[in-house]
Design a protein around this motif. Structure first.
Motif, PDB file in Angstrom:
ATOM      1  N   ALA A 146      12.150  -4.433   6.010  1.00 18.82           N
ATOM      2  CA  ALA A 146      11.244  -4.721   4.893  1.00 18.82           C
ATOM      3  C   ALA A 146      11.947  -4.582   3.551  1.00 18.82           C
ATOM      4  CB  ALA A 146      10.031  -3.792   4.951  1.00 18.82           C
ATOM      5  N   LEU A 147      12.899  -3.663   3.481  1.00 18.48           N
ATOM      6  CA  LEU A 147      13.627  -3.441   2.223  1.00 18.48           C
ATOM      7  C   LEU A 147      14.383  -4.697   1.789  1.00 18.48           C
ATOM      8  CD1 LEU A 147      14.276  -1.229   0.111  1.00 18.48           C
ATOM      9  CD2 LEU A 147      16.298  -0.643   1.492  1.00 18.48           C
ATOM     10  N   LYS A 148      14.780  -5.530   2.746  1.00 17.91           N
ATOM     11  CA  LYS A 148      15.546  -6.738   2.428  1.00 17.91           C
ATOM     12  C   LYS A 148      14.727  -7.740   1.625  1.00 17.91           C
ATOM     13  CE  LYS A 148      18.166  -6.246   6.747  1.00 17.91           C
ATOM     14  NZ  LYS A 148      18.392  -6.807   8.104  1.00 17.91           N
ATOM     15  N   ILE A 149      13.416  -7.726   1.781  1.00 20.27           N
ATOM     16  CA  ILE A 149      12.584  -8.685   1.050  1.00 20.27           C
ATOM     17  C   ILE A 149      11.769  -8.019  -0.064  1.00 20.27           C
ATOM     18  CG2 ILE A 149      12.372 -10.168   3.076  1.00 20.27           C
ATOM     19  CD1 ILE A 149       9.475  -9.134   3.343  1.00 20.27           C
ATOM     20  N   ALA A 150      11.875  -6.689  -0.165  1.00 21.30           N
ATOM     21  CA  ALA A 150      11.106  -5.954  -1.174  1.00 21.30           C
ATOM     22  C   ALA A 150      11.703  -6.157  -2.564  1.00 21.30           C
ATOM     23  CB  ALA A 150      11.077  -4.469  -0.826  1.00 21.30           C
ATOM     24  N   LYS A 151      10.840  -6.305  -3.557  1.00 21.75           N
ATOM     25  CA  LYS A 151      11.276  -6.481  -4.946  1.00 21.75           C
ATOM     26  C   LYS A 151      11.216  -5.188  -5.745  1.00 21.75           C
ATOM     27  CE  LYS A 151       8.205  -9.617  -5.883  1.00 21.75           C
ATOM     28  NZ  LYS A 151       7.436 -10.632  -6.637  1.00 21.75           N
ATOM     29  N   GLY A 152      10.683  -4.138  -5.160  1.00 22.86           N
ATOM     30  CA  GLY A 152      10.375  -2.932  -5.906  1.00 22.86           C
ATOM     31  C   GLY A 152      11.564  -2.122  -6.376  1.00 22.86           C
ATOM     32  N   GLU A 153      11.383  -1.514  -7.554  1.00 24.25           N
ATOM     33  CA  GLU A 153      12.331  -0.502  -8.042  1.00 24.25           C
ATOM     34  C   GLU A 153      12.060   0.833  -7.370  1.00 24.25           C
ATOM     35  OE1 GLU A 153      12.432  -0.847 -12.590  1.00 24.25           O
ATOM     36  OE2 GLU A 153      10.698  -2.063 -11.980  1.00 24.25           O
ATOM     37  N   ALA A 154      10.870   0.948  -6.801  1.00 19.02           N
ATOM     38  CA  ALA A 154      10.498   2.128  -6.023  1.00 19.02           C
ATOM     39  C   ALA A 154       9.788   1.661  -4.758  1.00 19.02           C
ATOM     40  CB  ALA A 154       9.585   3.048  -6.831  1.00 19.02           C
ATOM     41  N   ILE A 155       9.927   2.440  -3.686  1.00 17.48           N
ATOM     42  CA  ILE A 155       9.345   2.088  -2.395  1.00 17.48           C
ATOM     43  C   ILE A 155       8.325   3.155  -2.013  1.00 17.48           C
ATOM     44  CG2 ILE A 155       9.814   1.520   0.007  1.00 17.48           C
ATOM     45  CD1 ILE A 155      11.232  -0.320  -2.039  1.00 17.48           C
ATOM     46  N   LEU A 156       7.102   2.715  -1.731  1.00 21.11           N
ATOM     47  CA  LEU A 156       6.036   3.619  -1.303  1.00 21.11           C
ATOM     48  C   LEU A 156       5.709   3.325   0.158  1.00 21.11           C
ATOM     49  CD1 LEU A 156       3.789   5.719  -1.869  1.00 21.11           C
ATOM     50  CD2 LEU A 156       2.394   3.835  -2.762  1.00 21.11           C
ATOM     51  N   VAL A 157       5.776   4.342   1.002  1.00 20.24           N
ATOM     52  CA  VAL A 157       5.575   4.156   2.434  1.00 20.24           C
ATOM     53  C   VAL A 157       4.248   4.789   2.863  1.00 20.24           C
ATOM     54  CG1 VAL A 157       6.497   4.574   4.748  1.00 20.24           C
ATOM     55  CG2 VAL A 157       8.059   4.177   2.837  1.00 20.24           C
ATOM     56  N   PHE A 158       3.457   4.014   3.586  1.00 17.06           N
ATOM     57  CA  PHE A 158       2.209   4.512   4.161  1.00 17.06           C
ATOM     58  C   PHE A 158       2.221   4.295   5.666  1.00 17.06           C
ATOM     59  CE2 PHE A 158       0.173   3.593  -0.106  1.00 17.06           C
ATOM     60  CZ  PHE A 158      -0.117   4.921  -0.401  1.00 17.06           C
ATOM     61  N   ASP A 159       1.532   5.179   6.387  1.00 14.67           N
ATOM     62  CA  ASP A 159       1.244   4.917   7.794  1.00 14.67           C
ATOM     63  C   ASP A 159       0.058   3.958   7.870  1.00 14.67           C
ATOM     64  OD1 ASP A 159       3.265   6.551   8.622  1.00 14.67           O
ATOM     65  OD2 ASP A 159       1.988   8.295   9.025  1.00 14.67           O
ATOM     66  N   ALA A 160      -0.150   3.389   9.047  1.00 15.76           N
ATOM     67  CA  ALA A 160      -1.180   2.353   9.197  1.00 15.76           C
ATOM     68  C   ALA A 160      -2.601   2.891   9.109  1.00 15.76           C
ATOM     69  CB  ALA A 160      -0.985   1.624  10.527  1.00 15.76           C
ATOM     70  N   ASP A 161      -2.762   4.233   9.117  1.00 12.25           N
ATOM     71  CA  ASP A 161      -4.106   4.809   9.014  1.00 12.25           C
ATOM     72  C   ASP A 161      -4.359   5.444   7.650  1.00 12.25           C
ATOM     73  OD1 ASP A 161      -2.239   6.837   9.423  1.00 12.25           O
ATOM     74  OD2 ASP A 161      -3.696   8.156  10.387  1.00 12.25           O
ATOM     75  N   ALA A 162      -3.486   5.193   6.680  1.00  6.92           N
ATOM     76  CA  ALA A 162      -3.567   5.869   5.380  1.00  6.92           C
ATOM     77  C   ALA A 162      -4.811   5.459   4.596  1.00  6.92           C
ATOM     78  CB  ALA A 162      -2.319   5.572   4.554  1.00  6.92           C
ATOM     79  N   ARG A 163      -5.369   6.429   3.874  1.00  2.96           N
ATOM     80  CA  ARG A 163      -6.450   6.180   2.930  1.00  2.96           C
ATOM     81  C   ARG A 163      -6.122   6.916   1.636  1.00  2.96           C
ATOM     82  NH1 ARG A 163      -7.136   3.249   6.485  1.00  2.96           N
ATOM     83  NH2 ARG A 163      -9.033   2.748   7.648  1.00  2.96           N
ATOM     84  N   ILE A 164      -6.339   6.252   0.514  1.00  2.00           N
ATOM     85  CA  ILE A 164      -6.006   6.847  -0.780  1.00  2.00           C
ATOM     86  C   ILE A 164      -7.097   6.545  -1.796  1.00  2.00           C
ATOM     87  CG2 ILE A 164      -3.504   6.773  -0.455  1.00  2.00           C
ATOM     88  CD1 ILE A 164      -3.531   4.172  -2.129  1.00  2.00           C
ATOM     89  N   LYS A 165      -7.031   7.225  -2.923  1.00  2.00           N
ATOM     90  CA  LYS A 165      -7.912   6.929  -4.052  1.00  2.00           C
ATOM     91  C   LYS A 165      -7.235   5.888  -4.941  1.00  2.00           C
ATOM     92  CE  LYS A 165     -10.034  11.492  -3.960  1.00  2.00           C
ATOM     93  NZ  LYS A 165     -10.263  12.774  -4.678  1.00  2.00           N
ATOM     94  N   PRO A 166      -8.001   5.141  -5.706  1.00  2.00           N
ATOM     95  CA  PRO A 166      -7.424   4.065  -6.525  1.00  2.00           C
ATOM     96  C   PRO A 166      -6.356   4.525  -7.516  1.00  2.00           C
ATOM     97  CG  PRO A 166      -9.794   3.776  -6.351  1.00  2.00           C
ATOM     98  CD  PRO A 166      -9.489   5.110  -5.735  1.00  2.00           C
ATOM     99  N   ASP A 167      -6.425   5.786  -7.971  1.00  2.00           N
ATOM    100  CA  ASP A 167      -5.456   6.252  -8.969  1.00  2.00           C
ATOM    101  C   ASP A 167      -4.206   6.867  -8.340  1.00  2.00           C
ATOM    102  OD1 ASP A 167      -6.504   8.572  -7.956  1.00  2.00           O
ATOM    103  OD2 ASP A 167      -7.040   9.466  -9.895  1.00  2.00           O
ATOM    104  N   PHE A 168      -4.004   6.657  -7.042  1.00  2.00           N
ATOM    105  CA  PHE A 168      -2.890   7.284  -6.319  1.00  2.00           C
ATOM    106  C   PHE A 168      -1.546   7.028  -7.000  1.00  2.00           C
ATOM    107  CE2 PHE A 168       0.481   7.343  -3.155  1.00  2.00           C
ATOM    108  CZ  PHE A 168       0.220   8.484  -2.430  1.00  2.00           C
ATOM    109  N   LEU A 169      -1.207   5.753  -7.203  1.00  2.00           N
ATOM    110  CA  LEU A 169       0.090   5.421  -7.804  1.00  2.00           C
ATOM    111  C   LEU A 169       0.175   5.855  -9.262  1.00  2.00           C
ATOM    112  CD1 LEU A 169       1.440   1.968  -6.549  1.00  2.00           C
ATOM    113  CD2 LEU A 169       2.630   4.153  -6.642  1.00  2.00           C
ATOM    114  N   LYS A 170      -0.901   5.664  -9.987  1.00  2.00           N
ATOM    115  CA  LYS A 170      -0.928   6.043 -11.397  1.00  2.00           C
ATOM    116  C   LYS A 170      -0.552   7.510 -11.583  1.00  2.00           C
ATOM    117  CE  LYS A 170      -4.189   6.683 -15.226  1.00  2.00           C
ATOM    118  NZ  LYS A 170      -5.618   6.620 -15.609  1.00  2.00           N
ATOM    119  N   GLU A 171      -1.044   8.371 -10.670  1.00  2.00           N
ATOM    120  CA  GLU A 171      -0.789   9.801 -10.781  1.00  2.00           C
ATOM    121  C   GLU A 171       0.524  10.229 -10.140  1.00  2.00           C
ATOM    122  OE1 GLU A 171      -2.558  11.772 -12.612  1.00  2.00           O
ATOM    123  OE2 GLU A 171      -4.020  10.203 -13.080  1.00  2.00           O
ATOM    124  N   LEU A 172       1.010   9.480  -9.154  1.00  2.00           N
ATOM    125  CA  LEU A 172       2.222   9.876  -8.437  1.00  2.00           C
ATOM    126  C   LEU A 172       3.496   9.386  -9.116  1.00  2.00           C
ATOM    127  CD1 LEU A 172       3.074  11.353  -5.795  1.00  2.00           C
ATOM    128  CD2 LEU A 172       3.188   9.105  -4.704  1.00  2.00           C
TER     129      LEU A 172
END
Length: 449
Positions: A146-172
């Motif tokens: 996946a890294l070969k096609i990713a454009k990100g300056e940062a990589i965020l990894v989730f498992d397939a069952d992950a649940r988060i709040k909308p402000d997750f990235l903003k705060e992390l």
């Protein structure tokens, strides 16, 4: 072979120490020495955390919300048809201006690919691809692809069952800004905590893990990534050559290799990622077997690099060394009790009562850590806290001690079969809603931290 040789060397040293303590000095002194070291180190972490907290209260450091690197969110999915659509729906609600989502169908034999093809039409910033059955197995290999096609300056990894709040990235994301920081880990929480005894114990286990991760972060020690909810700078990831495809614990292995290269790993307890606990004993046993085996093997594989690294700070090195004892200690304690029992049966001089009492005292050390963690992070009432601390301590001893000893035996005498032991997701219908938490609940969560 290298892992086997290193582990045999460590066990041989342990046996020499046991012989020395058995024949040259009072055995309980050895236990007391270890117990004092553990207590002093824990107190050091707690003092460092309190000092950090007071310092931040006096001189608050506002998060830099202007720091907005482009983030590639990666979600590996192997036979995840039951949960992947809901996960994408949840994660796509992130309140962050610059991100993409990459979902990887990793050799699935169910209808994961069909689900992804349908979901992909809903979201313009969603990419997905399928890996062939001939592709190298394992989460690390998936993420490297996946890294070969990713454009990100940062990589965020989730498992397939992950649940988060909308402000997750903003705060992390702001925690990733300092130049020396290579990765940041969010706090993990079990979303189906109340399903049964096992899921409740797993959530309590996550709470005590948070306690120790916060302490390690306060002393700038060897904070560990946890796979789900980890954010990594691309430059740091490329510096260590991506994920290691020859490990069964991509997160722990990456943590160690980043620290060997001198990168800091930070922990953010105020930002949570919610995941399913394993509700059945046998699947839980398989999951923990993989965690313990992978963790021990990564220490053995990188043992020489940890000792010789010029980039790793002394604090990280000492902290990492201290935490290796969590795998050696079960073998030490069991060996000590067995030896003393043998001496007692032979009617030789022994310290069987002292050894058993001190072993119980060491288990009590973890009980105290559990009690403190559940009070701090889960706000349990005193009686409930006491009961859950006791039952969870038993759960940890029953689960971790035999597994740690078995894995050492396996590494020495059995072939490394790279068994990932996939955790099954979607085994329960989760009714907990993350996005609809009230502002009061969010405030209470921050207070708990």
């Amino acid at each position: 072979m290298k892992e086997r040789i290193v582990l045999l060397s460590i066990i041989s040293l342990l046996l020499v120490l046991l012989y020395f303590f058995q024949n040259k000095m009072n055995t309980p002194c050895a236990f007391m020495t270890i117990l004092i070291f553990m207590s002093v180190y824990t107190a050091y972490m707690q003092i460092a955390f309190k000092h950090k907290t007071r310092k931040e209260k006096k001189h608050p450091q506002e998060k830099n919300y202007e720091f907005l690197p482009y983030v590639s969110i990666m979600i590996p999915a192997h036979n995840e048809a039951d949960v992947i659509e809901q996960t994408i729906e949840n994660i796509s609600k992130i309140e962050y201006p610059r991100y993409e989502i990459i979902v990887i169908d990793d050799r699935s034999t169910d209808n994961t690919a069909e689900v992804l093809e349908k979901v992909c039409q809903k979201y313009s910033n969603l990419k997905y691809f399928s890996r062939t059955k001939e592709a190298f197995p394992g989460k690390s290999a998936v993420l490297n692809d996946a890294l070969k096609i990713a454009k990100g300056e940062a990589i965020l990894v989730f498992d397939a069952d992950a649940r988060i709040k909308p402000d997750f990235l903003k705060e992390l994301v702001p925690a990733l800004e300092p130049k020396q920081v290579g990765a940041v880990q969010a706090r993990k929480v079990i979303i189906n905590r109340e399903q049964n005894f096992l899921t409740r114990c797993q959530d309590n286990e996550m709470a005590v893990d948070t306690h120790f991760q916060v302490g390690r972060d306060a002393v700038k020690g060897a904070v560990e990534l946890r796979g789900n909810g980890e954010l990594i700078k691309r430059v740091a990831l490329e510096d260590v050559g991506g994920w290691n495809i020859n490990t069964i614990v991509d997160d722990l292995d990456l943590s160690t290799r980043l620290q060997i290269k001198g990168w800091d790993v930070r922990f953010c307890p105020e930002v949570c990622v919610y995941e399913e606990g394993v509700p059945s004993y046998i699947p839980l046993l398989k999951q923990r077997r993989r965690w313990i085996e992978g963790s021990i093997r990564r220490y053995l594989e990188h043992f020489a690099d940890v000792l010789t690294s010029k980039d790793m700070s002394l604090r990280v090195s000492l902290d990492m060394t201290a935490y290796i004892t969590e795998f050696i200690l079960p073998l030490w304690m069991v060996s000590e009790v067995v030896i003393q029992s043998y001496r007692y049966i032979k009617d030789e001089q022994n310290w069987i009562l002292s050894s058993m009492a001190l072993s119980t005292l060491m288990c009590g050390f973890f009980f105290v850590a559990l009690f403190y963690s559940l009070r701090k992070y889960l706000k349990l009432k005193p009686i409930n806290n006491l009961i859950q601390s006791f039952t969870t301590a038993l759960y940890i001893v029953v689960l971790w001690f035999p597994l740690a000893i078995f894995i050492m035996f396996k590494i020495i005498f059995m072939k490394n079969n790279m068994d990932w032991g996939k955790t099954q997701h979607g085994t329960t219908k989760i009714k907990t809603t993350i996005e609809n938490n009230t502002e009061k609940e969010k405030a209470e969560q921050l207070t708990n931290v």
